[in-house]
Scaffold this active site. Structure first.
Site, PDB file in Angstrom:
ATOM      1  N   ARG A  76       0.815  -1.212   0.000  1.00 51.95           N
ATOM      2  CA  ARG A  76       0.000   0.000   0.000  1.00 51.95           C
ATOM      3  C   ARG A  76       0.849   1.263   0.000  1.00 51.95           C
ATOM      4  O   ARG A  76       0.305   2.364  -0.025  1.00 51.95           O
ATOM      5  CB  ARG A  76      -0.880   0.013   1.245  1.00 51.95           C
ATOM      6  CG  ARG A  76      -2.303  -0.524   1.049  1.00 51.95           C
ATOM      7  CD  ARG A  76      -2.965  -0.534   2.410  1.00 51.95           C
ATOM      8  NE  ARG A  76      -4.394  -0.452   2.421  1.00 51.95           N
ATOM      9  CZ  ARG A  76      -5.207  -1.509   2.549  1.00 51.95           C
ATOM     10  NH1 ARG A  76      -4.720  -2.718   2.556  1.00 51.95           N
ATOM     11  NH2 ARG A  76      -6.505  -1.331   2.656  1.00 51.95           N
ATOM     12  N   ARG A 100     -17.619  -5.080   9.062  1.00 57.02           N
ATOM     13  CA  ARG A 100     -16.329  -4.646   9.585  1.00 57.02           C
ATOM     14  C   ARG A 100     -16.460  -3.347  10.353  1.00 57.02           C
ATOM     15  O   ARG A 100     -17.229  -2.469   9.975  1.00 57.02           O
ATOM     16  CB  ARG A 100     -15.356  -4.449   8.414  1.00 57.02           C
ATOM     17  CG  ARG A 100     -14.721  -5.726   7.972  1.00 57.02           C
ATOM     18  CD  ARG A 100     -13.959  -5.566   6.690  1.00 57.02           C
ATOM     19  NE  ARG A 100     -13.067  -4.408   6.651  1.00 57.02           N
ATOM     20  CZ  ARG A 100     -12.132  -4.236   5.726  1.00 57.02           C
ATOM     21  NH1 ARG A 100     -11.984  -5.138   4.770  1.00 57.02           N
ATOM     22  NH2 ARG A 100     -11.373  -3.168   5.731  1.00 57.02           N
ATOM     23  N   ARG A 110      -9.857   6.150   4.593  1.00 50.23           N
ATOM     24  CA  ARG A 110      -9.216   5.066   3.832  1.00 50.23           C
ATOM     25  C   ARG A 110      -9.014   5.485   2.378  1.00 50.23           C
ATOM     26  O   ARG A 110      -8.001   5.166   1.759  1.00 50.23           O
ATOM     27  CB  ARG A 110     -10.063   3.787   3.914  1.00 50.23           C
ATOM     28  CG  ARG A 110      -9.888   3.077   5.262  1.00 50.23           C
ATOM     29  CD  ARG A 110     -11.086   2.248   5.634  1.00 50.23           C
ATOM     30  NE  ARG A 110     -11.223   1.022   4.865  1.00 50.23           N
ATOM     31  CZ  ARG A 110     -12.370   0.330   4.783  1.00 50.23           C
ATOM     32  NH1 ARG A 110     -13.461   0.747   5.420  1.00 50.23           N
ATOM     33  NH2 ARG A 110     -12.426  -0.768   4.086  1.00 50.23           N
TER      34      ARG A 110
HETATM   35  P1  AMP Z   1      -8.244  -4.050   4.106  1.00 51.07           P
HETATM   36  O1  AMP Z   1      -8.900  -5.244   4.715  1.00 51.07           O
HETATM   37  O2  AMP Z   1      -7.219  -4.396   3.080  1.00 51.07           O
HETATM   38  O3  AMP Z   1      -9.233  -3.017   3.629  1.00 51.07           O
HETATM   39  O4  AMP Z   1      -7.420  -3.353   5.306  1.00 51.07           O
HETATM   40  C1  AMP Z   1      -8.069  -2.848   6.454  1.00 51.07           C
HETATM   41  C2  AMP Z   1      -7.137  -1.916   7.214  1.00 51.07           C
HETATM   42  O5  AMP Z   1      -5.961  -2.625   7.633  1.00 51.07           O
HETATM   43  C3  AMP Z   1      -6.604  -0.731   6.430  1.00 51.07           C
HETATM   44  O6  AMP Z   1      -7.517   0.358   6.415  1.00 51.07           O
HETATM   45  C4  AMP Z   1      -5.329  -0.405   7.209  1.00 51.07           C
HETATM   46  O7  AMP Z   1      -5.625   0.243   8.444  1.00 51.07           O
HETATM   47  C5  AMP Z   1      -4.817  -1.781   7.549  1.00 51.07           C
HETATM   48  N1  AMP Z   1      -3.940  -2.335   6.468  1.00 51.07           N
HETATM   49  C6  AMP Z   1      -4.210  -3.416   5.684  1.00 51.07           C
HETATM   50  N2  AMP Z   1      -3.193  -3.652   4.824  1.00 51.07           N
HETATM   51  C7  AMP Z   1      -2.274  -2.682   5.059  1.00 51.07           C
HETATM   52  C8  AMP Z   1      -1.010  -2.358   4.476  1.00 51.07           C
HETATM   53  N3  AMP Z   1      -0.497  -3.078   3.461  1.00 51.07           N
HETATM   54  N4  AMP Z   1      -0.342  -1.283   4.973  1.00 51.07           N
HETATM   55  C9  AMP Z   1      -0.827  -0.561   5.990  1.00 51.07           C
HETATM   56  N5  AMP Z   1      -2.034  -0.790   6.579  1.00 51.07           N
HETATM   57  C10 AMP Z   1      -2.744  -1.849   6.121  1.00 51.07           C
END
Ligand code: AMP
Length: 216
Positions: free
Chosen positions: A89, A162, A173
């Site tokens: 990310r 979630r 986000r």
């Molecule tokens: P996701 O399930 O991919 O939408 O991730 C949910 C949350 O987890 C994100 O909004 C971030 O707070 C954290 N997160 C997930 N993947 C990453 C990453 N590669 N780098 C930093 N934070 C992450």
């Protein structure tokens, strides 16, 4: 031959849904840092609590933590290839991934950018829920929970939303995505890895588009 790919796109683009399909269809392994962090936050440790606060605000967790999580999994998992979902990310994460794969004697085959528009994302995310037992993703509008109340994948009857799927944290986000993650589109274009698909098409159509990009 192993195929390693990244699914790239803003929150709600459908990365998780497509990653699960690729697992079924190709025997690849989904590595979702979001799922790993959600598991870590239930650990009750101080690190878990800090991660939970950051995630609920919709901000990014530090590079160090997520790179560490990925490194552990790359070492332990043996697979037909990885689908990186929600990772990298940031540019630092992208550089780290390149190095980790190289250390394993592997490379990145393709980066699939799932293109969507922001209005659709807000609608998708606020309608999203998942099966509490297997993680199958549902959406009140496009893929509702079956009428019998049972998950079509595992028969589970409990569904959850979630904590960060609300409009406030979604705005954060999205901002994080545009500030820190979208530069990866140019980065992977320059590395000649970038492929694009329309993330707003039907789930099966998106899956077919991804398949043809991977087979091309
Ligand atoms: P996701 O399930 O991919 O939408 O991730 C949910 C949350 O987890 C994100 O909004 C971030 O707070 C954290 N997160 C997930 N993947 C990453 C990453 N590669 N780098 C930093 N934070 C992450």
């Amino acid at each position: 031959m192993t195929t390693n790919i990244i699914l790239l796109g803003p929150p709600g683009a459908g990365k998780g849904t497509q990653a699960r399909k690729l697992e079924e269809d190709r025997g690849m392994t989904q590595l979702s840092t979001g799922d790993m962090l959600r598991a870590a936050r239930t650990s009750g440790t101080e690190m878990g609590n800090r991660v939970a606060e950051v995630m609920d605000r919709g901000e990014l967790v530090t590079d160090e933590i997520v790179i560490g999580l990925i490194e552990e999994r790359l070492e332990s998992d043996d697979t037909n290839g990885f689908i990186f979902d929600g990772f990298p990310r940031t540019l630092a994460q992208a550089d780290a991934l390149g190095q980790l794969l190289e250390k394993k004697g592997q490379s990145l085959d393709a980066v699939i950018e799932m293109q969507v528009n922001d209005e659709a994302l807000v609608k998708r995310i606020t309608a999203r829920s998942t099966c509490a037992s297997c993680g199958e993703v549902y959406n009140d509008i496009t893929k509702p929970i079956p009428d019998d109340g049972k998950c079509e994948n595992c028969g589970g009857t409990e569904f959850k939303r979630r904590d960060d799927d609300n409009e406030d944290s979604l705005r954060t986000r999205l901002l994080e995505y545009y500030k820190k993650t979208s530069p990866l589109i140019g980065y992977y274009y320059a590395l000649e890895k970038l492929r694009r698909v329309d993330g707003l098409a039907e789930i099966e159509e998106v899956a077919t588009a991804i398949k043809s990009e991977l087979d091309a």
